[in-house]
Design an enzyme around this catalytic site. Structure first.
Site, PDB file in Angstrom:
ATOM      1  N   ARG A 137      32.078  64.459  28.502  1.00  0.00           N
ATOM      2  CA  ARG A 137      32.055  64.932  27.012  1.00  0.00           C
ATOM      3  C   ARG A 137      32.549  66.526  26.853  1.00  0.00           C
ATOM      4  NH1 ARG A 137      26.808  62.402  28.171  1.00  0.00           N
ATOM      5  NH2 ARG A 137      25.871  64.244  29.043  1.00  0.00           N
ATOM      6  N   ASP A 188      19.989  65.951  49.789  1.00  0.00           N
ATOM      7  CA  ASP A 188      20.789  66.913  49.045  1.00  0.00           C
ATOM      8  C   ASP A 188      22.232  67.109  50.369  1.00  0.00           C
ATOM      9  OD1 ASP A 188      19.433  67.362  46.875  1.00  0.00           O
ATOM     10  OD2 ASP A 188      19.063  69.379  47.277  1.00  0.00           O
ATOM     11  N   ARG A 229      25.265  65.119  35.838  1.00  0.00           N
ATOM     12  CA  ARG A 229      24.887  63.954  35.562  1.00  0.00           C
ATOM     13  C   ARG A 229      26.113  62.962  34.991  1.00  0.00           C
ATOM     14  NH1 ARG A 229      18.830  63.159  32.725  1.00  0.00           N
ATOM     15  NH2 ARG A 229      17.754  65.160  33.203  1.00  0.00           N
ATOM     16  N   GLY A 232      29.020  68.269  40.131  1.00  0.00           N
ATOM     17  CA  GLY A 232      27.483  67.784  40.283  1.00  0.00           C
ATOM     18  C   GLY A 232      26.711  67.571  39.101  1.00  0.00           C
ATOM     19  N   HIS A 238      15.308  64.556  42.190  1.00  0.00           N
ATOM     20  CA  HIS A 238      15.605  65.744  43.476  1.00  0.00           C
ATOM     21  C   HIS A 238      15.633  64.948  44.561  1.00  0.00           C
ATOM     22  CE1 HIS A 238      16.110  69.312  40.906  1.00  0.00           C
ATOM     23  NE2 HIS A 238      15.060  69.014  40.522  1.00  0.00           N
ATOM     24  N   ASP A 239      15.792  65.695  45.725  1.00  0.00           N
ATOM     25  CA  ASP A 239      16.067  65.101  47.182  1.00  0.00           C
ATOM     26  C   ASP A 239      14.799  64.206  47.497  1.00  0.00           C
ATOM     27  OD1 ASP A 239      15.162  65.425  50.164  1.00  0.00           O
ATOM     28  OD2 ASP A 239      17.382  66.087  49.969  1.00  0.00           O
ATOM     29  N   ILE A 240      13.552  64.693  47.311  1.00  0.00           N
ATOM     30  CA  ILE A 240      12.421  63.540  47.665  1.00  0.00           C
ATOM     31  C   ILE A 240      12.488  62.294  46.816  1.00  0.00           C
ATOM     32  CG2 ILE A 240      10.859  64.581  46.098  1.00  0.00           C
ATOM     33  CD1 ILE A 240       8.591  64.429  48.266  1.00  0.00           C
ATOM     34  N   ASN A 241      12.975  62.161  45.737  1.00  0.00           N
ATOM     35  CA  ASN A 241      13.131  61.070  44.942  1.00  0.00           C
ATOM     36  C   ASN A 241      14.205  59.984  45.419  1.00  0.00           C
ATOM     37  OD1 ASN A 241      13.047  63.213  42.436  1.00  0.00           O
ATOM     38  ND2 ASN A 241      11.302  62.006  42.792  1.00  0.00           N
ATOM     39  N   ARG A 289      28.904  79.770  34.900  1.00  0.00           N
ATOM     40  CA  ARG A 289      28.921  80.131  33.640  1.00  0.00           C
ATOM     41  C   ARG A 289      29.041  81.597  33.192  1.00  0.00           C
ATOM     42  NH1 ARG A 289      24.408  78.280  35.686  1.00  0.00           N
ATOM     43  NH2 ARG A 289      23.268  80.426  35.293  1.00  0.00           N
ATOM     44  N   LEU A 320      32.937  76.250  29.156  1.00  0.00           N
ATOM     45  CA  LEU A 320      33.353  74.933  29.113  1.00  0.00           C
ATOM     46  C   LEU A 320      33.256  74.023  27.783  1.00  0.00           C
ATOM     47  CD1 LEU A 320      32.778  73.840  32.753  1.00  0.00           C
ATOM     48  CD2 LEU A 320      34.783  74.956  31.949  1.00  0.00           C
TER      49      LEU A 320
END
Length: 357
Positions: free
Chosen positions: A90, A155, A84, A82, A125-128, A38, A60
């Site tokens: 888009r 991850d 969504r 990486g 996240h990772d744990i999910n 960015r 972008l």
């Protein structure tokens, strides 16, 4: 650039977690990585997974930034993103736009749930992701909540490394077909894949459904971590009978524990007995006693101790980059060894000119 991936160009769209770690793996092995950041983002020497890049700041969402990114993709072998699902489309930087410009491009997509399915647009996240794999359920002590294994399984193991394997496989296939393709790597699926052994053992009846009841999850006395007299810990992993016998010798244990290694009903009592034994000496005293034996006993080192261990020192397992001690590139290659990692730096005109050729 040194390493087996020298000459491979990787364009990395900004992100967090597994996508940058995947790019670091490729950079460590010699790939030329250009990271799109960015506007206003600053590099940090403490961002170890961000090492080995050249960086270029682009908006972008602007026509100019999008055009530059497409131009850079036109000269890349691999693109890693990486976001969504749908974000790159888009922005006008999805697979169709990039591969129309560069049909040989391998387009790597790193997400939690994959590019489709009912959870594709859901944050996580990772744990999910690990929670849906079945593996998180198995990590922890009996009667206690599951324990997050840092972000190493979802991850990095199930995400970044799975994507890296997919990207390299697609590069190999491109050598045959001459065409690139999209690699869709989901952390939830990678975490599940890492649990393949345990699904097999569960189906065969060799793995119970409870936490801390099995031979690899802390249920067994011979595969566990034990507190020592100084408050530090040793890791014990004497699974095989010949190694178990040496552990028993090391701990001066006779009787039932020596002969009933796989009697699961006795594991809790055997663990309690071993716990008392290890409290008799300090961690380093136990490690000194174990030296030269195949008792599968090692120290549990902290972040400061690990780089100083003789094994790491002998093999150069850690390096220092801009004053920051960090893991060295791995694995090792006999003919094309990886070079010393470098901190992230801005891409100058000479770099960009060479990239576009």
């Amino acid at each position: 650039m040194n390493g087996p991936l020298a000459g491979i160009r990787v364009l990395e769209a900004g992100g967090i977690g597994p996508a940058p770690f995947c790019a670091m793996l490729l950079a460590d092995l010699g790939a030329q990585v250009l990271q799109v950041t960015r506007i206003g983002a600053e590099a940090s020497r403490f961002d170890v997974p961000g090492r080995g890049r050249h960086r270029i700041a682009l908006d972008l969402r602007s026509d100019e930034g999008r055009a530059t990114a497409l131009e850079l993709a036109g000269s890349a072998d691999i693109l890693i993103e990486g976001f969504r699902p749908g974000v790159m489309e888009r922005l006008g930087l999805g697979p169709s736009e990039c591969m129309q410009r560069n049909p040989r491009l391998v387009y790597g997509r790193m997400t939690g749930w994959g590019q489709d399915g009912p959870l594709a647009q859901v944050a996580g996240h990772d744990i999910n992701y690990l929670g849906l794999s079945g593996a998180l359920h198995a990590i922890g002590r009996p009667g206690e909540p599951p324990v997050p294994p840092l972000n190493l399984v979802g991850d990095y193991g199930g995400g970044a490394m799975l994507l890296a394997v997919g990207l390299l496989a697609a590069l190999q296939e491109r050598n045959v077909s001459g065409r690139g393709q999209v690699v869709d790597a989901a952390m939830s699926e990678g975490s599940t894949l890492l649990a393949s052994l345990f699904y097999g053992m569960r189906a065969s009846g060799r793995w119970s459904g409870g936490r801390g009841e099995n031979h690899l999850d802390g249920g067994a006395h011979f595969y566990n971590a034990y507190r020592c007299a100084d408050g530090r810990y040793v890791a014990v992993a004497a699974n095989e009978p010949q190694f178990y016998a040496q552990l028993m010798d090391l701990c001066a244990i006779e009787g039932e524990m020596r002969t009933a290694q796989w009697d699961r009903a006795r594991w809790p009592a055997f663990k309690a007995q071993l716990a008392q034994v290890f409290l008799q000496r300090s961690r380093d005293e136990w490690c000194a006693l174990a030296e030269g034996r195949d008792a599968c006993l090692t120290p549990v080192l902290d972040w400061d101790e690990a780089p100083a261990h003789p094994q790491h020192r002998a093999r150069g397992g850690f390096v220092t980059v801009d004053g920051v001690v960090q893991p060295a590139p791995a694995p090792r290659f006999s003919r094309t060894p990886a070079g010393q990692p470098q901190a992230s730096r801005e891409a100058d005109e000479d770099f960009l000119r060479a990239w576009r050729r």
